[in-house]
Design an enzyme around this catalytic site. Structure first.
Site, PDB file in Angstrom:
ATOM      1  N   CYS A  76      50.959  37.727  43.122  1.00  0.00           N
ATOM      2  CA  CYS A  76      49.974  36.668  43.814  1.00  0.00           C
ATOM      3  C   CYS A  76      48.567  37.107  44.129  1.00  0.00           C
ATOM      4  O   CYS A  76      48.402  38.513  43.846  1.00  0.00           O
ATOM      5  CB  CYS A  76      50.610  36.819  45.344  1.00  0.00           C
ATOM      6  SG  CYS A  76      52.431  36.590  45.281  1.00  0.00           S
ATOM      7  N   THR A  77      47.830  36.132  44.324  1.00  0.00           N
ATOM      8  CA  THR A  77      46.253  36.589  44.554  1.00  0.00           C
ATOM      9  C   THR A  77      46.165  36.897  45.995  1.00  0.00           C
ATOM     10  O   THR A  77      46.361  36.144  46.815  1.00  0.00           O
ATOM     11  CB  THR A  77      45.490  35.507  44.230  1.00  0.00           C
ATOM     12  OG1 THR A  77      45.620  35.083  42.914  1.00  0.00           O
ATOM     13  CG2 THR A  77      43.962  35.745  44.411  1.00  0.00           C
TER      14      THR A  77
END
Length: 701
Positions: free
Chosen positions: A563-564
């Site tokens: 995930c960012t």
């Protein structure tokens, strides 16, 4: 009460304004008048009294106001065929602030309107259009945020000095003989039913020696007085009182004395019952007019002419918000900000274009929710959200369309329902599906479903005008990018890093280059893409700077790498810029073919459009609070939008897609990236492509 030989007393006229009038005024104010508070011509309607206990009122309807394409009230364009709607002219002063409304010099306003009547008397206009004697005026203020309207109505009156004396007043049935009453009734009914005279409120009643009655225009007075007939001056009387004539008599007497120097006037107050002349309700009287003092015969005493509410020192108001259906109220108020923008800041804003634009949002996470909300604020009313995920407990804090009650539901469906709860008339749909991705091989058993998903996605892209790429991995943007390049769709990409963001528009497709976009600034910047530029200088897509094909970015990574992880303020900023970029494209004369611009050193670009410059890429950093605009042209070796890829897809369709999904090097071999990598390795053997990709990778959380 009037008595024989007493001062003539007139029953005042009241007004009634229909809700439709205020709805149309709102539309005209928002969409056409803006800040212009110039006087507006109105048409009011009244009719003779038709009930022994109720007076008629001057009525304002939606048709009293001008049509959208005319400065005249819409009723003036048709002949007067409705006997219950005798039209009279008026003026509206709709003011921009409550302070202006309260500060109106009411006496001066009445005087100016009365002077118009006075001028019509002396230039002969009354003989040709006697309704001018019944002018009225409305001042108003429309609080369009609360749907509350404040207003006052006045009926400018010409006052006789000294006042007229009432010599006699009785029911018409007692004044006329039986035969005269019969003939007068017949003549009045014919007058009222004629399409040419039903809207004429003043007339002459002449009775010959054989009791036969005829109704004539006021302009025939000169010839009628030579015929030795009984002559009465008739008017439509809205008043029901058996002891007082109605308001129209006041200006009629001033006209007769000023125009023809009459000192004795026999008048006929025409009233009806069930649509026919009623001699028992109608009145006949005689008024004596003395020589007038001075020359200012239209002097207005204080407050004379205003309706009952004003004389009671009250301001009339109506609040439509309490009576309207909430959905209709939301529809009317939704675009208030946009319409107000057109008044002063952005007159060229095309609200209809925005409303009809169909937007497909691929990804219903943090970016998707913010983009959808901002699109609705800009007036976009057709939004489709596509996502395969479900609302997690961690989502509602960051993803603005969800609450805890949505947890476990499909994101796309929950987001669409949320949009409808915010604005019920939005056409919002949720589509639950996965996006086939290169670098994510599938088994033979899964191929049919993947092909079906590809076709469904292609249908969605083809049926929308704009596609937003807002997914949480780089490779999930490849197929939508290819489909948009093939269909030549407006494509907006937004991606996030921890403290940085990228917002960009894709160029037009390689097979849709019907317009050669001019290249103004790129010669100074050079070509930011890898490989030779296309001849038409297309702008690049999200993948044009890549030297490898998109691959699986989530395998063998920890959660924070899959995930960012991003600062909370980054997504709203990027989402807002993405929508602003779209609005700029839609309003540019060249649309998606518009050349790219960058902000100048003084903060302005080369564009002179009202919305400002139209960049290709916007890259920002929260940690430095900086933002810059860049331009990158399309690459001939792009794995998503190059001519060779689009042509291969059009030729082989789903077979091409399956090769791209199942064979990691297929796209690189097809586009020449494999050979490019080999050539580059001859000069820089230590170049680490994977590290370059990770440094530049920006995706949504």
């Amino acid at each position: 009460m009037n008595k024989s030989g007493s001062k003539l007393e007139i029953a005042p006229l009241q007004s009634l304004i229909d809700e439709g009038f205020w709805h149309k005024l709102t539309n005209l104010k928002l969409n056409h008048w803006g800040l212009d508070d110039s006087p507006v011509s109105l048409t009011g309607f009244f009719a003779p009294c038709s009930h022994p206990k109720l007076s008629n009122q001057l009525t304002l309807l939606s048709e009293s106001l001008p049509s959208e394409s005319s400065e005249l009230p819409s009723s003036t364009s048709s002949s007067h065929t409705n006997r219950n709607k005798c039209p009279v002219p008026g003026t509206l002063y709709n003011l921009n602030t409550m302070e202006s409304f309260n500060d109106v010099d009411e006496q001066q306003l009445l005087k100016e309107e009365a002077e118009k009547i006075w001028a019509d008397i002396h230039n002969g206009n009354i003989e040709t259009d006697c309704a001018r004697l019944l002018r009225f005026v409305v001042i108003s203020f429309a609080d369009l945020k609360k749907w509350e309207f404040y207003y006052r109505v006045a009926f400018p009156t010409l006052v006789l000095h000294p006042p007229a004396t009432l010599v006699d007043l009785k029911p018409a049935s007692e004044w006329f003989t039986v035969e005269e009453a019969k003939f007068v009734s017949t003549a009045c009914n014919e007058w009222r039913n004629s399409t040419s005279t039903t809207g004429v409120p003043f007339f002459l009643v002449t009775i010959d020696s054989e009791s036969r009655a005829t109704l004539r225009d006021l302009s025939e007075w000169e010839s009628c007085r030579l015929e030795n007939h009984k002559i009465l001056f008739g008017f439509y009387d809205p008043c029901h009182s058996p002891k007082h004539p109605g308001w129209p008599l006041c200006n009629l007497l001033a006209f007769l004395h000023s125009r023809w120097s009459l000192e004795t006037v026999n008048f006929f107050c025409y009233r009806e019952s069930r649509g026919f002349a009623d001699m028992k309700l109608s009145l006949v009287g005689e008024a004596q007019i003395s020589s007038q003092d001075g020359t200012d015969k239209n002097h207005l005493p204080q407050d004379f002419g205003w309706d009952l509410y004003k004389r009671q020192k009250k301001t009339r108001s109506i609040n439509l918000a309490t009576s309207m259906d909430p959905t209709r109220l939301a529809e009317s108020a939704a675009d208030l900000n946009l319409k107000l923008m057109r008044w002063r800041a952005l007159p060229s804003l095309d609200i209809a274009l925005l409303s009809s634009t169909k937007c497909l949002l691929i990804g219903a996470g943090t970016l998707g929710c913010q983009v959808a909300r901002t699109l609705m604020a800009w007036g976009v009313r057709n939004i489709t959200l596509l996502d395969n995920g479900k609302v997690a407990i961690s989502n509602p804090l960051r993803q603005s369309l969800y609450t805890l009650t949505d947890c476990g539901q499909d994101k796309a469906v929950a987001a669409a329902n949320s949009l409808k709860s915010i604005y019920p008339s939005v056409d919002a749909k949720g589509v639950v599906m996965s996006i086939p991705m290169p670098g994510h091989p599938v088994s033979i058993q899964e191929e049919k479903k993947i092909i079906d998903d590809c076709r469904q996605l292609q249908d969605l892209v083809n049926s929308h005008d704009v596609v937003f790429l807002l997914t949480d991995t780089r490779e999930s943007r490849w197929l939508p990018t290819l489909l948009c390049a093939t269909a030549n769709k407006i494509t907006i990409n937004a991606a996030l890093g921890f403290e940085s963001f990228l917002v960009m528009r894709h160029g037009y497709g390689p097979l849709g280059s019907s317009v050669e976009a001019p290249d103004v600034l790129s010669s100074n910047l050079g070509n930011l893409s890898i490989g030779d530029k296309d001849g038409a200088q297309r702008l690049g897509c999200y993948f044009c700077n890549d030297v490898v094909a998109p691959v699986d970015s989530t395998a063998n990574r920890t959660l924070d790498q899959q995930c960012t992880v991003t600062r909370p303020g980054v997504a709203p900023i990027a989402s807002a810029l993405a929508v602003e970029l779209l609005v700029g494209i839609l309003h540019h004369p060249l649309g998606m073919y518009a050349p790219a611009e960058i902000a100048g050193s003084n903060g302005s670009g080369s564009s002179e459009t009202p919305l400002g410059i139209l960049p290709h890429q916007i890259r920002g950093s929260i940690s430095q609070f900086t933002q810059m605009t860049l331009i990158g042209h399309a690459s001939n070796s792009c794995t998503a939008c190059s001519k060779i890829v689009v042509s291969e897809f059009e030729k082989n369709g789903m077979d091409f897609i399956m090769k791209a999904i199942n064979h990691p090097t297929y796209l690189e071999d097809l586009t020449g990236l494999t050979e490019l990598q080999k050539s580059a390795n001859l000069f820089e053997p230590d170049w680490d492509y994977e590290d370059e990709l990770e440094d530049d990778e920006l995706v949504e959380i």
